[in-house]
Design a protein around this motif. Structure first.
Motif, mmCIF file in Angstrom:
data_model
loop_
_atom_site.group_PDB
_atom_site.id
_atom_site.type_symbol
_atom_site.label_atom_id
_atom_site.label_comp_id
_atom_site.label_asym_id
_atom_site.label_seq_id
_atom_site.Cartn_x
_atom_site.Cartn_y
_atom_site.Cartn_z
ATOM 1 N N MET A 143 0.914 -1.157 -0.064
ATOM 2 C CA MET A 143 0.198 -0.146 -0.153
ATOM 3 C C MET A 143 0.912 1.324 0.104
ATOM 4 N N SER A 144 1.981 1.296 0.287
ATOM 5 C CA SER A 144 3.169 2.206 0.274
ATOM 6 C C SER A 144 2.442 3.421 1.348
ATOM 7 N N GLU A 145 1.974 2.913 2.465
ATOM 8 C CA GLU A 145 1.708 3.614 3.594
ATOM 9 C C GLU A 145 2.479 3.144 4.749
ATOM 10 N N PHE A 146 2.427 4.252 5.688
ATOM 11 C CA PHE A 146 3.255 3.926 6.819
ATOM 12 C C PHE A 146 2.444 2.917 7.506
ATOM 13 N N MET A 147 3.002 1.849 8.040
ATOM 14 C CA MET A 147 2.342 0.785 8.889
ATOM 15 C C MET A 147 2.220 1.313 10.399
ATOM 16 N N ILE A 148 1.106 0.659 10.992
ATOM 17 C CA ILE A 148 0.666 0.817 12.111
ATOM 18 C C ILE A 148 0.935 -0.481 12.988
ATOM 19 N N ASP A 149 0.758 -1.501 12.268
ATOM 20 C CA ASP A 149 0.900 -2.783 13.192
ATOM 21 C C ASP A 149 1.630 -3.776 12.239
ATOM 22 N N PRO A 150 3.026 -3.576 11.965
ATOM 23 C CA PRO A 150 3.785 -4.478 11.146
ATOM 24 C C PRO A 150 3.516 -5.723 11.614
ATOM 25 N N VAL A 151 3.732 -6.991 10.663
ATOM 26 C CA VAL A 151 3.590 -8.210 10.836
ATOM 27 C C VAL A 151 4.209 -8.956 9.856
ATOM 28 N N ILE A 152 4.968 -10.131 10.246
ATOM 29 C CA ILE A 152 5.613 -10.844 9.359
ATOM 30 C C ILE A 152 4.939 -12.006 8.663
ATOM 31 N N LEU A 153 4.984 -11.989 7.161
ATOM 32 C CA LEU A 153 4.365 -13.272 6.620
ATOM 33 C C LEU A 153 5.096 -14.530 6.587
ATOM 34 N N PRO A 154 4.965 -15.440 7.409
ATOM 35 C CA PRO A 154 5.808 -16.586 7.485
ATOM 36 C C PRO A 154 6.310 -17.427 6.197
ATOM 37 N N THR A 155 5.273 -17.197 5.404
ATOM 38 C CA THR A 155 5.455 -17.988 4.012
ATOM 39 C C THR A 155 6.601 -17.253 2.907
ATOM 40 N N SER A 156 6.794 -15.875 3.334
ATOM 41 C CA SER A 156 7.503 -14.979 2.481
ATOM 42 C C SER A 156 8.437 -14.242 3.063
ATOM 43 N N ASN A 157 8.345 -14.027 4.470
ATOM 44 C CA ASN A 157 9.241 -13.304 5.340
ATOM 45 C C ASN A 157 9.012 -11.922 5.066
ATOM 46 N N ASN A 158 7.940 -11.384 4.141
ATOM 47 C CA ASN A 158 7.961 -10.127 3.869
ATOM 48 C C ASN A 158 7.094 -9.362 5.091
ATOM 49 N N VAL A 159 7.342 -8.268 5.354
ATOM 50 C CA VAL A 159 6.566 -7.407 6.304
ATOM 51 C C VAL A 159 5.643 -6.578 5.878
ATOM 52 N N VAL A 160 4.361 -6.552 6.389
ATOM 53 C CA VAL A 160 3.064 -5.576 5.768
ATOM 54 C C VAL A 160 2.501 -5.213 7.137
ATOM 55 N N ASP A 161 1.509 -4.074 6.917
ATOM 56 C CA ASP A 161 0.775 -4.027 7.983
ATOM 57 C C ASP A 161 -0.257 -4.835 8.284
ATOM 58 N N ARG A 162 -0.861 -5.112 9.409
ATOM 59 C CA ARG A 162 -1.936 -5.980 9.828
ATOM 60 C C ARG A 162 -2.805 -5.942 8.971
ATOM 61 N N ALA A 163 -3.358 -4.592 9.007
ATOM 62 C CA ALA A 163 -4.838 -4.269 8.586
ATOM 63 C C ALA A 163 -4.655 -4.607 6.968
ATOM 64 N N THR A 164 -3.516 -4.562 6.247
ATOM 65 C CA THR A 164 -3.545 -4.697 4.792
ATOM 66 C C THR A 164 -3.622 -6.210 4.704
ATOM 67 N N ILE A 165 -2.813 -7.073 5.406
ATOM 68 C CA ILE A 165 -2.914 -8.349 5.124
ATOM 69 C C ILE A 165 -4.415 -8.922 5.282
ATOM 70 N N GLN A 166 -5.014 -8.595 6.608
ATOM 71 C CA GLN A 166 -6.437 -9.097 6.730
ATOM 72 C C GLN A 166 -7.174 -8.684 5.764
ATOM 73 N N GLN A 167 -7.144 -7.530 5.022
ATOM 74 C CA GLN A 167 -8.225 -7.272 4.174
ATOM 75 C C GLN A 167 -7.648 -8.029 2.833
ATOM 76 N N HIS A 168 -6.638 -8.537 2.608
ATOM 77 C CA HIS A 168 -6.201 -9.291 1.316
ATOM 78 C C HIS A 168 -6.943 -10.356 1.720
ATOM 79 N N LEU A 169 -6.565 -11.164 2.966
ATOM 80 C CA LEU A 169 -6.953 -12.387 3.364
ATOM 81 C C LEU A 169 -8.571 -12.941 3.131
ATOM 82 N N LEU A 170 -9.193 -11.687 3.212
ATOM 83 C CA LEU A 170 -10.670 -11.738 3.387
ATOM 84 C C LEU A 170 -11.083 -12.230 1.622
ATOM 85 N N ASN A 171 -10.278 -11.935 0.883
ATOM 86 C CA ASN A 171 -10.606 -12.224 -0.469
ATOM 87 C C ASN A 171 -9.847 -13.540 -1.039
ATOM 88 N N ASP A 172 -8.606 -13.730 -0.468
ATOM 89 C CA ASP A 172 -7.729 -14.595 -1.059
ATOM 90 C C ASP A 172 -6.966 -15.042 -0.246
#
Length: 152
Positions: A84-113
């Motif tokens: 999202m290129s936005e400042f993260m509020i709650d960064p989390v690590i995705l263990p399947t790729s070791n990438n870091v994203v904001d929790r809100a971003t991955i939550q939204q993504h996982l709702l669809n995929d």
């Protein structure tokens, strides 16, 4: 939507910030909502008290968010959500790729995929790991920027 919902979360900082950031918030709208609830008796007692306090708290959160947006402009790339290129509020690590994203971003993504957006491997929200070290680093950076801004 029930007004009591708003009074239930009135003391939650995250809720106040979400209201301010939603794009629907205006000081006038919330003020009118408080007056209408009082006039029609939609809320009483402690619920009404909490809802009245929400007005000031959301306004304060909106001001803080506006101030923070200026600070975020020169944030290090590691503090920005890569999707999202936005400042993260709650960064989390995705263990399947070791990438870091904001929790809100991955939550939204996982709702669809239900996959990691970086490698399409199966992923659930229960799999993500809080990036505590990065979060502390981000907090220290923000605190320093806010302190510097307060001095100017």
């Amino acid at each position: 939507m029930s007004v009591s919902f708003f009074s239930s979360f009135a003391d939650a900082n995250t809720f106040q910030a979400a209201c301010a950031k939603s794009g629907y918030y205006t000081p006038d709208l919330l003020s009118k909502s408080v007056k209408t609830c009082r006039k029609l008796g939609l809320l009483v007692g402690e619920s009404m008290d909490l809802f009245e306090k929400l007005e000031g708290k959301v306004e304060e959160a909106a001001k803080t968010l506006g101030d923070d947006e200026e600070i975020y402009e020169d944030a290090p790339d590691e503090f920005l959500d890569p999707l999202m290129s936005e400042f993260m509020i709650d960064p989390v690590i995705l263990p399947t790729s070791n990438n870091v994203v904001d929790r809100a971003t991955i939550q939204q993504h996982l709702l669809n995929d239900p996959t990691d957006p970086f490698n399409r491997k199966p992923l659930s929200i229960d799999d993500v790991v809080p990036a505590e070290e990065l979060k502390e680093k981000m907090k220290a950076w923000l605190d320093a920027k806010r302190a510097a801004k307060g001095q100017n």
